[in-house]
Design a protein around this motif. Structure first.
Motif, PDB file in Angstrom:
ATOM      1  N   GLU A  97      -3.782   1.565   6.837  1.00  0.00           N
ATOM      2  CA  GLU A  97      -3.575   1.247   8.160  1.00  0.00           C
ATOM      3  C   GLU A  97      -3.999  -0.287   8.441  1.00  0.00           C
ATOM      4  O   GLU A  97      -3.370  -0.948   9.087  1.00  0.00           O
ATOM      5  N   MET A  98      -5.167  -0.683   7.738  1.00  0.00           N
ATOM      6  CA  MET A  98      -5.752  -1.990   8.053  1.00  0.00           C
ATOM      7  C   MET A  98      -4.653  -2.993   7.194  1.00  0.00           C
ATOM      8  O   MET A  98      -4.280  -3.976   7.830  1.00  0.00           O
ATOM      9  N   VAL A  99      -4.210  -2.577   6.139  1.00  0.00           N
ATOM     10  CA  VAL A  99      -3.246  -3.408   5.514  1.00  0.00           C
ATOM     11  C   VAL A  99      -1.854  -3.528   6.251  1.00  0.00           C
ATOM     12  O   VAL A  99      -1.564  -4.687   6.383  1.00  0.00           O
ATOM     13  N   VAL A 100      -1.346  -2.460   6.646  1.00  0.00           N
ATOM     14  CA  VAL A 100      -0.202  -2.362   7.316  1.00  0.00           C
ATOM     15  C   VAL A 100      -0.200  -3.333   8.735  1.00  0.00           C
ATOM     16  O   VAL A 100       0.477  -3.989   9.121  1.00  0.00           O
ATOM     17  N   ASP A 101      -1.539  -3.333   9.319  1.00  0.00           N
ATOM     18  CA  ASP A 101      -1.479  -3.938  10.513  1.00  0.00           C
ATOM     19  C   ASP A 101      -1.813  -5.377  10.296  1.00  0.00           C
ATOM     20  O   ASP A 101      -1.150  -6.023  11.233  1.00  0.00           O
ATOM     21  N   LYS A 102      -2.457  -5.700   9.341  1.00  0.00           N
ATOM     22  CA  LYS A 102      -2.673  -7.159   9.119  1.00  0.00           C
ATOM     23  C   LYS A 102      -1.438  -7.996   8.551  1.00  0.00           C
ATOM     24  O   LYS A 102      -1.664  -9.244   8.649  1.00  0.00           O
ATOM     25  N   LEU A 103      -0.839  -7.288   7.357  1.00  0.00           N
ATOM     26  CA  LEU A 103       0.041  -7.931   6.603  1.00  0.00           C
ATOM     27  C   LEU A 103       1.395  -7.850   7.001  1.00  0.00           C
ATOM     28  O   LEU A 103       2.120  -6.583   6.715  1.00  0.00           O
ATOM     29  N   ARG A 104       2.046  -8.841   7.592  1.00  0.00           N
ATOM     30  CA  ARG A 104       3.418  -8.825   8.030  1.00  0.00           C
ATOM     31  C   ARG A 104       4.372  -8.231   6.845  1.00  0.00           C
ATOM     32  O   ARG A 104       5.576  -7.520   7.226  1.00  0.00           O
ATOM     33  N   ALA A 105       4.345  -8.541   5.549  1.00  0.00           N
ATOM     34  CA  ALA A 105       5.287  -8.129   4.578  1.00  0.00           C
ATOM     35  C   ALA A 105       5.105  -6.579   4.280  1.00  0.00           C
ATOM     36  O   ALA A 105       5.892  -6.084   3.481  1.00  0.00           O
ATOM     37  N   VAL A 106       4.022  -5.896   4.797  1.00  0.00           N
ATOM     38  CA  VAL A 106       3.741  -4.576   4.334  1.00  0.00           C
ATOM     39  C   VAL A 106       3.807  -3.483   5.639  1.00  0.00           C
ATOM     40  O   VAL A 106       3.312  -3.501   6.350  1.00  0.00           O
ATOM     41  N   GLU A 107       5.052  -2.535   5.469  1.00  0.00           N
ATOM     42  CA  GLU A 107       5.179  -1.636   6.219  1.00  0.00           C
ATOM     43  C   GLU A 107       4.792  -0.327   5.943  1.00  0.00           C
ATOM     44  O   GLU A 107       4.147   0.671   6.630  1.00  0.00           O
ATOM     45  N   MET A 108       4.728  -0.291   4.342  1.00  0.00           N
ATOM     46  CA  MET A 108       4.173   0.914   3.815  1.00  0.00           C
ATOM     47  C   MET A 108       3.543   0.527   2.395  1.00  0.00           C
ATOM     48  O   MET A 108       3.829  -0.412   1.876  1.00  0.00           O
ATOM     49  N   PRO A 302     -12.129   7.981  -2.775  1.00  0.00           N
ATOM     50  CA  PRO A 302     -12.817   7.632  -1.610  1.00  0.00           C
ATOM     51  C   PRO A 302     -13.949   6.294  -1.733  1.00  0.00           C
ATOM     52  O   PRO A 302     -13.864   5.511  -0.686  1.00  0.00           O
ATOM     53  N   VAL A 303     -14.384   6.330  -3.035  1.00  0.00           N
ATOM     54  CA  VAL A 303     -15.359   5.038  -3.205  1.00  0.00           C
ATOM     55  C   VAL A 303     -14.596   3.649  -3.021  1.00  0.00           C
ATOM     56  O   VAL A 303     -14.908   2.857  -2.355  1.00  0.00           O
ATOM     57  N   ALA A 304     -13.572   3.753  -3.840  1.00  0.00           N
ATOM     58  CA  ALA A 304     -12.862   2.405  -3.922  1.00  0.00           C
ATOM     59  C   ALA A 304     -11.989   2.046  -2.610  1.00  0.00           C
ATOM     60  O   ALA A 304     -12.066   0.970  -2.059  1.00  0.00           O
ATOM     61  N   MET A 305     -11.582   3.060  -1.949  1.00  0.00           N
ATOM     62  CA  MET A 305     -10.955   2.811  -0.446  1.00  0.00           C
ATOM     63  C   MET A 305     -12.089   2.283   0.517  1.00  0.00           C
ATOM     64  O   MET A 305     -11.854   1.357   1.124  1.00  0.00           O
ATOM     65  N   ALA A 306     -13.294   3.061   0.480  1.00  0.00           N
ATOM     66  CA  ALA A 306     -14.282   2.564   1.439  1.00  0.00           C
ATOM     67  C   ALA A 306     -14.610   1.219   1.032  1.00  0.00           C
ATOM     68  O   ALA A 306     -15.165   0.473   2.053  1.00  0.00           O
ATOM     69  N   ALA A 307     -14.844   0.818   0.010  1.00  0.00           N
ATOM     70  CA  ALA A 307     -15.416  -0.505  -0.504  1.00  0.00           C
ATOM     71  C   ALA A 307     -14.273  -1.376  -0.059  1.00  0.00           C
ATOM     72  O   ALA A 307     -14.504  -2.694   0.619  1.00  0.00           O
ATOM     73  N   GLY A 308     -13.082  -1.241  -0.261  1.00  0.00           N
ATOM     74  CA  GLY A 308     -11.936  -2.081   0.403  1.00  0.00           C
ATOM     75  C   GLY A 308     -11.895  -2.272   1.626  1.00  0.00           C
ATOM     76  O   GLY A 308     -11.858  -3.459   2.398  1.00  0.00           O
ATOM     77  N   TYR A 309     -12.006  -0.970   2.341  1.00  0.00           N
ATOM     78  CA  TYR A 309     -12.010  -1.172   3.739  1.00  0.00           C
ATOM     79  C   TYR A 309     -13.184  -1.909   4.468  1.00  0.00           C
ATOM     80  O   TYR A 309     -12.940  -2.976   5.379  1.00  0.00           O
ATOM     81  N   ALA A 310     -14.203  -1.649   3.972  1.00  0.00           N
ATOM     82  CA  ALA A 310     -15.510  -2.342   4.567  1.00  0.00           C
ATOM     83  C   ALA A 310     -15.297  -3.934   4.269  1.00  0.00           C
ATOM     84  O   ALA A 310     -15.697  -4.643   4.977  1.00  0.00           O
ATOM     85  N   THR A 311     -14.793  -4.244   2.961  1.00  0.00           N
ATOM     86  CA  THR A 311     -14.633  -5.735   2.594  1.00  0.00           C
ATOM     87  C   THR A 311     -13.498  -6.199   3.706  1.00  0.00           C
ATOM     88  O   THR A 311     -13.947  -7.421   4.136  1.00  0.00           O
ATOM     89  N   LEU A 312     -12.488  -5.368   3.791  1.00  0.00           N
ATOM     90  CA  LEU A 312     -11.423  -6.203   4.797  1.00  0.00           C
ATOM     91  C   LEU A 312     -11.799  -6.312   6.205  1.00  0.00           C
ATOM     92  O   LEU A 312     -11.654  -7.285   6.810  1.00  0.00           O
ATOM     93  N   ARG A 313     -12.641  -5.264   6.628  1.00  0.00           N
ATOM     94  CA  ARG A 313     -13.100  -5.365   7.921  1.00  0.00           C
ATOM     95  C   ARG A 313     -14.184  -6.665   8.296  1.00  0.00           C
ATOM     96  O   ARG A 313     -14.011  -7.115   9.279  1.00  0.00           O
ATOM     97  N   GLU A 314     -14.914  -6.596   7.237  1.00  0.00           N
ATOM     98  CA  GLU A 314     -15.975  -7.938   7.127  1.00  0.00           C
ATOM     99  C   GLU A 314     -14.914  -9.182   7.131  1.00  0.00           C
ATOM    100  O   GLU A 314     -15.286 -10.206   7.802  1.00  0.00           O
ATOM    101  N   TYR A 315     -13.973  -9.069   6.208  1.00  0.00           N
ATOM    102  CA  TYR A 315     -13.317 -10.327   6.148  1.00  0.00           C
ATOM    103  C   TYR A 315     -12.650 -10.847   7.442  1.00  0.00           C
ATOM    104  O   TYR A 315     -12.678 -12.046   7.860  1.00  0.00           O
ATOM    105  N   TYR A 316     -11.949  -9.699   8.236  1.00  0.00           N
ATOM    106  CA  TYR A 316     -11.254 -10.283   9.572  1.00  0.00           C
ATOM    107  C   TYR A 316     -12.270 -10.260  10.645  1.00  0.00           C
ATOM    108  O   TYR A 316     -12.156 -11.340  11.456  1.00  0.00           O
TER     109      TYR A 316
END
Ligand SMILES: Cc1ncc(COP(=O)(O)O)c(C=O)c1O
Length: 428
Positions: A97-108, A302-316
């Protein structure tokens, strides 16, 4: 270096060259690789207790530095509940959801386990969608170690490639056309003869695996136009450039709309993650919705996804691109000053990526423009930097990575060591 050396001696007996990825072996800078024990923000600590300012950043994922508290907490939370279930999990929905919300080129988006897998899968999808087999890549762009992308130039512009690694069947290599970057006339000519056979063109968002070869917006726009005209898909490989640009992604930097993008590195926060995404109509061709098969035992774990999500949340939330531009601007000023009397080396930066290039007045835009002589100077500089507690990537063709754990004072120290290297005549 006693412990590191002892580990290296053990490692070479059981791992080819003592490593699991070739560039880590220090072959292009000499010496033996240093075994690391810990990361602390902007720093690496080796097994002998030496501390280095880390410009390698695990080759790109660590845009927040090592062990950012938010990412650490997210990983620990998941691990306390179990680390792989082979079922859908909330963490992969959150990251998608984060990726789709933030990146114009990505719908899925579909998550995989490495950048290599992401590019390989995106190309399969492009082939499935177009019913064509051939792809075009550019010399000097790296897209992972998939067979038909480990390809060198054939002879002549419009010929197909030859394998650049043993073990790659020539039949696979011949599916890939290669050509130099930054060659508008050559590109038009190539499309004229082969455009109708191409499933996809794949280009690094900002080519950064063979030096930092920044392309012009006009060239990228031409590429988009030709892909449209000939009905092939444009794939922006943003495994390295993604979340590293002032406008986050390279395609935003160029104002272009790729059909598919590939991601990796930052999107997994330092865990093994790749991803490919694009318009829904294309992504819906992936199994089980469509007929393009692609799967993975640990994909979306879930480990990889959680690490990525936490990183991107912090990033934005903490405006990482903004902070990087502050740090980068500071480094630019220091480097320009330190190199003002230096003829053989230049410095170039795009977002959180920088590159030291050699023997050129102008920054190269194509692999063919890079001077091989720089490798020797770089090897000397690399050693000098290590002696002064600065860890640069062990190859002159690799970029340096900035992260938000770095401070202006860290960058000043890097510039000071560079000045000392110039003073000693290591760089002239
Ligand atoms: C642009 C690009 N694409 C693909 C890859 C391959 O990614 P991985 O090493 O995760 O397989 C890399 C790795 O450096 C990369 O820089």
């Amino acid at each position: 270096m006693k412990t590191s050396q002892a580990l290296y001696e053990k490692a070479v007996a059981v791992l080819p060259a003592g490593v699991n990825s070739p560039v880590r072996a220090f072959r292009s800078v000499g010496g033996t690789p240093i075994f690391m024990e810990r990361g602390e923000g902007a720093y690496l600590v080796d097994v002998d207790g030496n501390r280095y300012l880390d410009f390698c950043g695990s080759w790109g994922p660590l845009v927040l530095g090592h062990r950012h508290p938010r990412v650490t907490a997210a990983i620990e939370d998941v691990v306390s509940r179990g680390w792989t279930f082979g079922t859908p999990v909330a963490e992969e929905v959150a990251l998608a959801e984060m990726v789709v919300d933030k990146l114009r080129a990505v719908e899925m988006v579909r998550f995989v386990n490495s950048g290599t897998e992401a590019v390989m899968s995106a190309i399969r999808l492009a082939r499935g969608c177009t019913g064509r087999d051939r792809v075009l890549k550019f010399r000097g762009c790296y897209h992972g170690h998939v067979d038909y992308l480990l390809v060198d130039a054939g002879s002549g512009l419009a010929t197909f490639g030859t394998a650049s690694s043993a073990g790659v069947p020539e039949a696979f290599a011949r599916l890939t056309a290669t050509m130099p970057l930054n060659d508008p006339a050559g590109l038009a000519q190539l499309f004229e003869s082969l455009g109708g056979e191409l499933a996809a063109v794949v280009i690094e968002g900002v080519p950064a695996n063979n030096g930092l070869l920044v392309q012009t917006p006009e060239y990228v726009a031409q590429l988009r136009e030709l892909c449209d005209r000939y009905g092939c898909l444009l794939i922006f490989d943003e495994v390295l450039s993604g979340f590293r640009m002032p406008k986050v992604m390279a395609y935003e930097q160029y104002g272009v709309s790729p059909d598919l993008i590939t991601m990796g590195k930052v999107i997994g926060g330092g865990m093994p993650v790749g991803a490919y995404g694009g318009r829904a109509e294309i992504m819906q061709r992936i199994a089980p919705l469509g007929d393009v098969y692609q799967a993975g035992t640990l994909s979306g774990n879930p480990v990889a996804m959680a690490a990525g999500y936490a990183t991107l949340r912090e990033y934005y939330e903490s405006d990482v691109p903004g902070r990087i531009e502050e740090l980068g601007g500071h480094l630019d000023r220091g480097m320009q000053d330190a190199l003002s009397s230096v003829a053989e080396m230049g410095y170039l930066r795009q977002g959180s990526l920088f590159w030291l290039y050699f023997h050129r007045d102008e920054a190269p835009r194509a692999a063919e423009d890079i001077s091989g002589q720089g490798a020797e100077v770089y090897a000397r500089l690399h050693r000098f930097m290590l002696e002064h507690s600065i860890y640069l990537a062990p190859s002159s063709y690799e970029v340096g990575f900035l992260n938000t754990a770095m401070t202006e004072a860290d960058l000043d120290r890097f510039v000071e060591v560079l000045r000392a290297a110039v003073k000693e005549g290591l760089v002239q």
